[in-house]
Design an enzyme around this catalytic site. Structure first.
Site: not given
Length: 674
Positions: A366, A369, A480
């Site tokens: 997704f 980071v 999640d």
């Protein structure tokens, strides 16, 4: 017989009367100029002899040295332990500098023990010494420096001085360049005046006095010396020494010249130079390029400046346009109400130093980071870049993100804000210095957590999830929960983060989700079948997390021998059936841990991972079991297979609620949708 003895005695007397040194000597010499090739003159480095008979020690080469030696050794002592004989020398020198007010270091007359100065350095070392031998008594060098640079490291008085130096660049005594006239008035001279100057250096063996005298070329020798010092040179000079000149350049273009030179040892004064035969100062002027710059550059500049201005303006406009495109963001009217939660992409770009890979904290299905530091507040942040190819439901998604940002709990990673740009969404969180939990569990971690730390992380995540489900103003379904989304702060407290997939709904209702999202190994079978995410699906993922923390294994692993998937739930359940559930514990824990707590976590993990959502406990019950406020039902593997009543009703399960660990995970799906 008498005649033979007399002859031998007379020959012996003659031998004794000869000098001990067999090398050739010159008690005096005179050079009114240096015609090529000059007799008994050796040039080294960048030194040359010009066609008109000038000894040119340096040219316009930067950071270089030039030397000129009288090739024959001069005997200054009758024996090695004797005193130094009187000597006298006179020479004419001149210095040219490319910049009239600044020079590139000076020159020197010297007397040295060898006809080469191999270790000498350029610039402030004048080609005499180096940084390693400067000041050593073993140098055996007397020098008269004509320095045009002030070097504080050598205690120079100014940038136009004459000094007497012995074995060092720090002068024994120095003076401003000039001369005393007949009425005892001091007159200044400038070494870089591009004029010839005559110098006299005299040493008296009776008084041990060294005198240095200067005057403009053509003037008689002044009666009063410029610099005088009394120093016995017996310990400085060897029996035979060499004479010469040295010069060095820096970064300013300069040239050093010797026009004439005479010397005498064991005499009163050096032979006078025939001034009419001494060459004139060379005509050193600007080059054709320099003349062009001087004569044509003003006109050329008048034409060039407007062109440069236009070109610079074009580049400036292009730079501004590209910069605006680079930091361009999407902003719609409906985002006005979320303005205070929206961060500028420019700030995030500079905070992460352009999202470089060296600041990458992690990546997944997704997004990626990055670690960053906000430019103004210096606050450490973590920025997640999420792809946003579909605009469907974007407004609702941003609204939920902003709402989640208002939550405050010590076991949740604070969501600081968001930014929207092109086809991506950026979520900004507090930075957790100890990273994610998964790196402490798998693949032989460098740092392992003991059971006390792990149990503290479990309690923290459970508290945070309970807050999301029951304590906040709305129900938050995280969707999640996994080890990589559990972050550890500086004290290794567990914090639940990454709310990129979270959904909100009112208490007493379920969120309207139709797509399955999550991560392989954590998806509940009811979520896969119906596409509906509930608090029970979060509990299922939390149960898998409990087993991960206790076992130190991934939810799904591949057996090397059979190349088949092995489910962590199945493995733990197998140990339970065999009656040794504690054997599933992570070997890195060793043998020092609370067995009761570990057994509770393992059984609670299996209970939370039950295939029937109605059997799974709520997060309130989970916290009670973990904290010891309630007792975990007295479960056995048969309770998961046999008949019974539901959890909470005599602590039994119904016959229809079979434990199907395989189906609970095997069909987990990763989806980028909502």
């Amino acid at each position: 017989m008498f005649f033979k003895l007399f002859t031998i005695f007379f020959f012996f007397i003659i031998l004794l009367s000869k000098p001990l040194n067999s090398s050739s000597q010159s008690l005096n010499f005179t050079y009114n100029s240096f015609h090529r090739p000059p007799t008994n003159i050796s040039i080294q480095g960048i030194a040359t002899v010009t066609s008109n008979g000038i000894l040119k020690l340096t040219d316009k080469t930067v950071i270089s040295t030039g030397h000129a030696f009288y090739t024959e050794p001069i005997r200054f002592k009758d024996s090695p332990n004797d005193t130094v004989s009187s000597f006298s020398t006179t020479f004419v020198i001149g210095i040219y500098s490319g910049i009239p007010t600044i020079s590139g270091h000076g020159m020197a007359f010297f007397i040295a023990p060898n006809p080469v100065l191999s270790s000498a350095m350029a610039s402030q070392y004048l080609g005499l010494f180096s940084s390693t031998n400067n000041g050593n008594d073993t140098n055996h060098i007397l020098a008269v420096e004509f320095d045009t640079i002030m070097n504080p490291e050598f205690d120079d008085t100014n940038d136009n001085h004459v000094g007497i130096n012995i074995n060092s660049l720090t002068s024994v005594k120095s003076s401003l360049v000039g001369y005393w006239d007949e009425i005892n008035q001091f007159n200044n001279l400038t070494l870089i005046s591009r004029k010839r100057m005559q110098v006299w250096v005299d040493y008296d063996d009776r008084t041990n006095q060294i005198d240095v005298t200067m005057a403009p070329f053509g003037e008689v020798k002044p009666r009063k010396a410029l610099v005088s010092v009394v120093r016995d040179l017996s310990s400085v000079f060897l029996q035979d020494m060499y004479l010469g000149f040295s010069a060095a350049t820096g970064y300013v273009l300069s040239e050093h010249f010797v026009f004439g030179w005479s010397f005498m040892v064991k005499g009163k004064t050096a032979p006078p130079l025939t001034l009419s035969k001494v060459p004139k100062f060379p005509r050193v002027g600007p080059t054709s390029l320099q003349r062009f710059y001087k004569n044509r550059m003003p006109l050329f500049s008048l034409l060039l400046i407007p062109v440069l201005f236009v070109v610079s303006l074009i580049f400036l406009v292009r730079f501004i346009v590209r910069r605006r495109r680079k930091f361009a963001e999407e902003f719609e009217d409906w985002e006005t109400e979320f303005g205070k939660n929206r961060l500028r992409f420019k700030d995030l770009y500079y905070a992460t130093k352009g999202f470089k890979d060296k600041d990458l904290l992690g990546s997944g299905g997704f997004g990626r980071v990055y670690r960053g530091v906000m430019p103004t507040t210096k606050k450490e942040i973590a920025v997640k870049r999420v792809s946003n190819e579909s605009r469907q439901g974007l407004k609702e998604f941003v609204a939920e993100i902003v709402s989640i940002g208002r939550m405050s709990h010590r076991n949740l990673v604070p969501l600081l804000g968001y930014c929207r740009r092109r086809d991506e969404l950026l979520l900004v969180y507090d930075y957790m210095p100890n990273g994610s939990l998964d790196k402490y569990l798998y693949d032989c971690p460098e740092v392992t957590l003991d059971w006390k730390q792990r149990f503290n992380v479990i309690i923290g995540v459970a508290s945070g999830l309970f807050y999301l489900h029951e304590e906040w103003e709305q129900v938050v379904i995280h969707r999640d929960i996994k080890a990589s989304n559990v972050l550890l702060d500086a004290e290794y407290n567990g914090r639940l983060g990454d709310f990129g997939l979270a959904r909100l709904c009112d208490h007493g209702s379920d969120p309207q989700t139709t797509r399955v999202v999550g991560t392989w190994g954590y998806l509940a079978p009811d979520h896969v079948r119906t596409g509906r995410a509930t608090t029970a699906t979060d509990v299922f993922a939390f149960g898998v997390l409990l087993l991960e923390v206790a076992c130190g294994r991934r939810p799904i692993e591949i057996e090397i021998e059979s190349d088949e998937s092995v489910l962590l739930v199945d493995s733990v359940f197998g140990f339970w059936i065999e009656g040794n559930i504690l054997d599933a514990t992570d070997p890195n824990l060793g043998s020092v841990y609370d067995q009761r707590e570990v057994e509770t976590v393992l059984k609670l993990g299996l209970l939370c991972s039950h295939s029937d959502p109605q059997v799974r406990p709520t997060m309130r019950q989970v916290l009670q079991y973990l904290r010891g406020d309630a007792t975990l039902p007295d479960l056995s593997p048969l309770d998961f297979r046999g008949s019974g009543k539901m959890l909470g009703m005599n602590h039994r399960f119904s016959e229809s609620c079979t434990f199907s660990s395989g189906s609970s995970i095997a069909y987990s799906i990763v989806s980028g949708g909502r």
